[in-house]
Enzyme design. Structure first.
Site, PDB file in Angstrom:
ATOM      1  N   ARG A  30       4.614   1.891  -0.698  1.00 16.07           N
ATOM      2  CA  ARG A  30       4.090   1.636  -2.045  1.00 16.07           C
ATOM      3  C   ARG A  30       2.991   0.572  -1.996  1.00 16.07           C
ATOM      4  NH1 ARG A  30       7.215   4.679  -5.266  1.00 16.07           N
ATOM      5  NH2 ARG A  30       9.271   5.091  -4.384  1.00 16.07           N
ATOM      6  N   ASP A  31       1.915   0.850  -2.746  1.00 18.87           N
ATOM      7  CA  ASP A  31       0.802  -0.103  -2.827  1.00 18.87           C
ATOM      8  C   ASP A  31       1.290  -1.391  -3.484  1.00 18.87           C
ATOM      9  OD1 ASP A  31      -2.575   0.352  -2.821  1.00 18.87           O
ATOM     10  OD2 ASP A  31      -1.754  -1.387  -3.884  1.00 18.87           O
ATOM     11  N   GLU A  96     -11.197  -1.667   1.258  1.00 18.57           N
ATOM     12  CA  GLU A  96     -10.838  -3.064   1.561  1.00 18.57           C
ATOM     13  C   GLU A  96     -10.099  -3.194   2.879  1.00 18.57           C
ATOM     14  OE1 GLU A  96      -8.547  -4.287  -1.801  1.00 18.57           O
ATOM     15  OE2 GLU A  96     -10.307  -4.657  -3.049  1.00 18.57           O
ATOM     16  N   VAL A  97      -9.305  -2.180   3.201  1.00 17.86           N
ATOM     17  CA  VAL A  97      -8.515  -2.237   4.439  1.00 17.86           C
ATOM     18  C   VAL A  97      -9.050  -1.170   5.387  1.00 17.86           C
ATOM     19  CG1 VAL A  97      -6.219  -2.098   5.445  1.00 17.86           C
ATOM     20  CG2 VAL A  97      -6.492  -3.045   3.139  1.00 17.86           C
ATOM     21  N   HIS A 101      -6.491   5.366   4.870  1.00 11.05           N
ATOM     22  CA  HIS A 101      -5.304   5.586   4.045  1.00 11.05           C
ATOM     23  C   HIS A 101      -5.635   6.526   2.906  1.00 11.05           C
ATOM     24  CE1 HIS A 101      -7.409   1.862   2.945  1.00 11.05           C
ATOM     25  NE2 HIS A 101      -7.180   2.195   1.679  1.00 11.05           N
ATOM     26  N   MET A 102      -4.647   7.318   2.538  1.00  8.76           N
ATOM     27  CA  MET A 102      -4.748   8.151   1.352  1.00  8.76           C
ATOM     28  C   MET A 102      -3.974   7.445   0.249  1.00  8.76           C
ATOM     29  SD  MET A 102      -3.998  11.860   3.070  1.00  8.76           S
ATOM     30  CE  MET A 102      -5.217  12.610   4.158  1.00  8.76           C
TER      31      MET A 102
HETATM   32  P1  5GP Z   1      -8.790   0.448  -0.337  1.00  6.26           P
HETATM   33  O1  5GP Z   1      -9.548  -0.258  -1.408  1.00  6.26           O
HETATM   34  O2  5GP Z   1      -9.066  -0.092   1.051  1.00  6.26           O
HETATM   35  O3  5GP Z   1      -8.916   1.945  -0.416  1.00  6.26           O
HETATM   36  O4  5GP Z   1      -7.264   0.192  -0.668  1.00  6.26           O
HETATM   37  C1  5GP Z   1      -6.467  -0.756  -0.036  1.00  6.26           C
HETATM   38  C2  5GP Z   1      -5.154  -0.785  -0.796  1.00  6.26           C
HETATM   39  O5  5GP Z   1      -4.209  -1.470  -0.015  1.00  6.26           O
HETATM   40  C3  5GP Z   1      -5.247  -1.485  -2.148  1.00  6.26           C
HETATM   41  O6  5GP Z   1      -4.839  -0.601  -3.175  1.00  6.26           O
HETATM   42  C4  5GP Z   1      -4.299  -2.669  -1.985  1.00  6.26           C
HETATM   43  O7  5GP Z   1      -3.578  -2.978  -3.166  1.00  6.26           O
HETATM   44  C5  5GP Z   1      -3.387  -2.239  -0.858  1.00  6.26           C
HETATM   45  N1  5GP Z   1      -2.879  -3.323  -0.043  1.00  6.26           N
HETATM   46  C6  5GP Z   1      -3.619  -4.313   0.538  1.00  6.26           C
HETATM   47  N2  5GP Z   1      -2.829  -5.143   1.240  1.00  6.26           N
HETATM   48  C7  5GP Z   1      -1.562  -4.657   1.120  1.00  6.26           C
HETATM   49  C8  5GP Z   1      -0.299  -5.087   1.630  1.00  6.26           C
HETATM   50  O8  5GP Z   1      -0.169  -6.078   2.351  1.00  6.26           O
HETATM   51  N3  5GP Z   1       0.793  -4.346   1.287  1.00  6.26           N
HETATM   52  C9  5GP Z   1       0.694  -3.222   0.509  1.00  6.26           C
HETATM   53  N4  5GP Z   1       1.830  -2.571   0.233  1.00  6.26           N
HETATM   54  N5  5GP Z   1      -0.476  -2.799   0.003  1.00  6.26           N
HETATM   55  C10 5GP Z   1      -1.592  -3.502   0.302  1.00  6.26           C
END
Ligand code: 5GP
Length: 115
Positions: A30-31, A96-97, A101-102
């Protein structure tokens, strides 16, 4: 060599996360900042930084990720009501990461994405 992210630690269960599915290829959790009642991230256990880094060798892996998405949607009870699957790539998409990821989003009417 690609830089590991926090998601590698989640895969190895070194930091806490609400993991809803894991096998030898994929982890789903879960996000931390949910944008819908169901907001789950599906990631490969193997580190691939962006969609641009996916190779033909990853074809089966990507297919497996989508199959896992459908299983989780059923598990969450949103398979019939519907859901959205999003992958962000690089700056303009707000990635951001840097571990692909989907985003599986559902549990409410998500509105139109475009148009
Ligand atoms: P992006 O913007 O890279 O597509 O999405 C990264 C997602 O990872 C964001 O929705 C953010 O809330 C989630 N996220 C970032 N760090 C963590 C974490 O440590 N744990 C979890 N469960 N989600 C994370």
């Amino acid at each position: 060599m690609a830089q590991e992210t926090i998601f590698s630690k989640i895969i190895r269960r070194e930091i806490p996360a609400d993991i809803v599915f894991q096998d030898d290829k994929v982890t789903a959790f879960r996000d931390i900042s949910p944008q819908a009642p169901t907001h789950i991230l599906i990631i490969p256990n193997k580190l691939i930084p962006t969609i641009n880094d996916i190779t033909e060798q990853d074809e089966m892996l990507l297919g497996h990720m989508v199959i896992v998405v459908a299983k989780i949607a059923k598990q969450e009870g949103i398979d019939e009501s519907g859901y959205r699957l999003i992958m962000n790539c690089n700056k303009d998409a707000g990635q951001e990461v840097f571990h692909i990821h989907m985003h599986l989003l559902g549990g409410k009417n998500l509105g139109r994405l475009v148009g």
